[in-house]
Design a protein around this motif. Structure first.
Motif, short mmCIF file in Angstrom:
data_model
loop_
_atom_site.label_atom_id
_atom_site.label_comp_id
_atom_site.label_asym_id
_atom_site.label_seq_id
_atom_site.Cartn_x
_atom_site.Cartn_y
_atom_site.Cartn_z
N GLU A 74 -3.22 -1.18 -2.43
CA GLU A 74 -3.67 0.05 -1.17
C GLU A 74 -4.29 -0.70 0.61
O GLU A 74 -3.67 -0.84 1.68
CB GLU A 74 -4.03 1.23 -1.33
CG GLU A 74 -2.73 1.68 -2.25
CD GLU A 74 -3.88 1.86 -3.65
OE1 GLU A 74 -5.04 1.30 -3.69
OE2 GLU A 74 -3.27 0.87 -4.25
N HIS A 75 -5.52 -1.18 0.64
CA HIS A 75 -5.65 -1.66 1.69
C HIS A 75 -5.13 -2.89 1.49
O HIS A 75 -5.74 -3.58 3.17
CB HIS A 75 -7.38 -3.13 1.01
CG HIS A 75 -8.90 -1.65 0.00
ND1 HIS A 75 -9.16 -1.81 -0.66
CD2 HIS A 75 -8.55 -0.87 0.64
CE1 HIS A 75 -9.99 -0.56 -1.14
NE2 HIS A 75 -9.13 0.10 0.23
N LEU A 76 -4.45 -3.77 1.34
CA LEU A 76 -4.03 -5.25 1.48
C LEU A 76 -2.17 -4.91 2.41
O LEU A 76 -2.26 -5.41 3.57
CB LEU A 76 -3.13 -5.78 0.30
CG LEU A 76 -2.66 -7.07 1.12
CD1 LEU A 76 -3.94 -8.10 1.51
CD2 LEU A 76 -2.13 -7.98 -0.76
N GLN A 77 -2.33 -4.04 1.41
CA GLN A 77 -0.85 -3.25 2.76
C GLN A 77 -1.49 -2.84 4.21
O GLN A 77 -0.76 -2.75 4.59
CB GLN A 77 -0.27 -1.69 1.35
CG GLN A 77 0.23 -2.58 0.15
CD GLN A 77 1.29 -1.72 -0.81
OE1 GLN A 77 0.40 -0.49 -1.07
NE2 GLN A 77 1.92 -2.41 -1.41
N ALA A 78 -2.09 -2.50 3.58
CA ALA A 78 -2.99 -1.22 5.11
C ALA A 78 -3.19 -1.85 5.86
O ALA A 78 -2.61 -2.33 7.36
CB ALA A 78 -4.59 -0.33 4.59
N LEU A 79 -3.93 -3.02 5.88
CA LEU A 79 -4.36 -4.55 6.58
C LEU A 79 -3.12 -4.78 7.21
O LEU A 79 -3.06 -5.29 8.91
CB LEU A 79 -5.42 -4.70 6.49
CG LEU A 79 -4.72 -6.01 5.05
CD1 LEU A 79 -4.76 -7.96 5.84
CD2 LEU A 79 -6.08 -6.59 4.52
N GLY A 111 -1.23 -5.20 10.99
CA GLY A 111 -1.10 -6.19 12.12
C GLY A 111 -2.01 -7.33 11.33
O GLY A 111 -2.07 -8.30 12.74
N HIS A 112 -3.10 -7.68 10.96
CA HIS A 112 -3.78 -8.62 10.50
C HIS A 112 -2.82 -9.07 9.58
O HIS A 112 -1.88 -9.04 8.84
CB HIS A 112 -4.72 -7.73 9.91
CG HIS A 112 -5.58 -6.94 10.04
ND1 HIS A 112 -6.27 -7.87 11.15
CD2 HIS A 112 -5.58 -5.69 10.75
CE1 HIS A 112 -7.77 -6.54 12.08
NE2 HIS A 112 -6.76 -5.60 11.54
N GLU A 113 -3.00 -10.56 9.84
CA GLU A 113 -2.24 -11.58 8.51
C GLU A 113 -2.68 -11.73 7.59
O GLU A 113 -3.83 -11.31 6.97
CB GLU A 113 -2.52 -13.27 9.69
CG GLU A 113 -2.07 -14.27 9.22
CD GLU A 113 -2.83 -16.00 9.73
OE1 GLU A 113 -1.97 -16.50 9.27
OE2 GLU A 113 -3.14 -15.84 10.63
N VAL A 114 -1.84 -12.15 6.50
CA VAL A 114 -2.51 -12.34 5.48
C VAL A 114 -2.22 -14.08 5.20
O VAL A 114 -1.32 -14.38 4.58
CB VAL A 114 -1.42 -11.58 4.45
CG1 VAL A 114 -1.77 -11.80 3.33
CG2 VAL A 114 -1.84 -9.84 4.32
N GLY A 115 -2.93 -14.71 4.48
CA GLY A 115 -2.99 -15.55 4.98
C GLY A 115 -3.51 -16.44 2.95
O GLY A 115 -3.55 -15.24 2.18
N CYS A 116 -3.13 -17.09 2.37
CA CYS A 116 -3.23 -17.87 1.08
C CYS A 116 -4.72 -18.32 0.30
O CYS A 116 -4.93 -19.08 1.47
CB CYS A 116 -2.36 -18.78 0.44
SG CYS A 116 -2.26 -19.54 -1.13
N ARG A 142 4.01 -7.09 -2.92
CA ARG A 142 3.88 -5.94 -2.18
C ARG A 142 3.79 -5.92 -0.93
O ARG A 142 3.20 -4.89 -0.69
CB ARG A 142 1.60 -6.21 -2.99
CG ARG A 142 2.50 -6.13 -4.41
CD ARG A 142 0.67 -6.77 -5.16
NE ARG A 142 0.45 -6.53 -6.92
CZ ARG A 142 2.05 -7.25 -7.44
NH1 ARG A 142 2.33 -8.32 -7.09
NH2 ARG A 142 1.50 -7.22 -8.94
N LEU A 143 4.21 -7.29 -0.16
CA LEU A 143 4.24 -6.91 1.02
C LEU A 143 5.44 -6.82 1.53
O LEU A 143 5.95 -7.62 2.48
CB LEU A 143 3.45 -7.99 1.74
CG LEU A 143 1.69 -7.69 2.14
CD1 LEU A 143 0.71 -8.60 2.37
CD2 LEU A 143 1.06 -6.23 1.75
N ASN A 144 6.65 -6.18 1.14
CA ASN A 144 8.15 -6.59 1.30
C ASN A 144 8.09 -7.81 1.80
O ASN A 144 8.75 -7.99 3.16
CB ASN A 144 8.16 -5.70 2.83
CG ASN A 144 7.48 -4.38 2.91
OD1 ASN A 144 7.89 -3.53 1.22
ND2 ASN A 144 7.07 -3.56 3.66
#
Length: 246
Positions: free
Chosen positions: A78-83, A87-92, A122-124
């Protein structure tokens, strides 16, 4: 003997197979990033970022979700989906949070693929475009793997990226209680502005009484204010790359 070999491999990764990029933004750029994603990197840092209108990059390891690392609770889905929604970037950051010194190129590629699938589910369908090396360890054979999959890779060697940089081992500074006393942050920000460079910062937990690898909320607030005072453009890593790399 193993420690000596790992040290030599780190040096090889740092100085060999350099894939040069010209860093030339119109003005200096500052990027904030958080590795592993301890829960507090969102629950405590998120409101500070929102107050300043700043977007950061969160480097995720799917295998840490809902678990513990460095004695601290890690992010929940849920934290990952919220951030991501904010509009924050999710990187590897690999799937298992593993040093590339311990992996063959094929094993690293498999870890990256596993993490990509975990995040996309998890992030569409989100596709991660930047990478941060766990522990800052960049094995020589890993750089070609990172180059194939990502726009850039970030290490942990201190410095401002200016002039020419290694696209697969960008320099950075640590927003870590063990490192912060050794930095002259005002000077670093001024150097970034004067050189029209790119300063990347990485941290972990954000809380009062942080681990040696984390910072306090006041530390985070201060570094953002200093970057703004130096008239740096504050952007997550992928968006910064679009502006700085030539």
């Amino acid at each position: 003997m193993k420690a000596f070999i790992d040290k030599m491999r780190r040096r090889a990764g740092r100085y060999l197979d350099v894939r040069t990029v010209d860093i030339a933004p119109k003005r200096g750029v500052f990027s904030l990033s958080f590795d592993d994603i301890p829960a507090s990197a969102w629950t405590e840092a998120g409101p500070i970022l929102a107050e300043h209108g700043v977007k950061a990059t969160y480097y995720v390891c799917g295998g840490l979700s809902g678990g513990s690392n460095m004695g601290l609770p890690q992010f929940e889905v849920e934290h990952l989906q919220a951030l991501h929604e904010a509009g924050h970037e999710v990187g590897c950051h690999t799937y298992e949070h593993v040093s590339t010194l311990t992996l063959t190129p094929a094993e690293l590629d498999a870890s990256l693929a596993q993490n990509a699938a975990w995040v996309a589910e998890r992030l569409n369908g989100h596709v991660m475009t930047t990478f941060a090396y766990p522990f800052g360890d960049a094995a020589l054979g890993s750089k070609a793997v990172i180059d194939k999959r990502f726009l850039c890779g970030r290490g942990v060697r201190d410095g401002v990226n200016a002039g020419k940089a290694d696209r697969n081992l960008l320099q950075a500074i640590g927003l870590e209680s063990r490192r912060l006393p050794g930095y002259d942050l005002e000077t670093l920000m001024a150097q970034t502005a004067a050189s029209k460079g790119w300063l990347v910062a990485y941290g972990h937990d954000v809380m009062d009484g942080p681990t040696p690898y984390g910072c306090t909320p006041d530390d985070l607030d201060r570094v953002i204010r200093l970057a703004k005072a130096a008239d740096l453009e504050l952007l997550p890593v992928a968006r910064a790359w679009e502006m700085v790399a030539h």
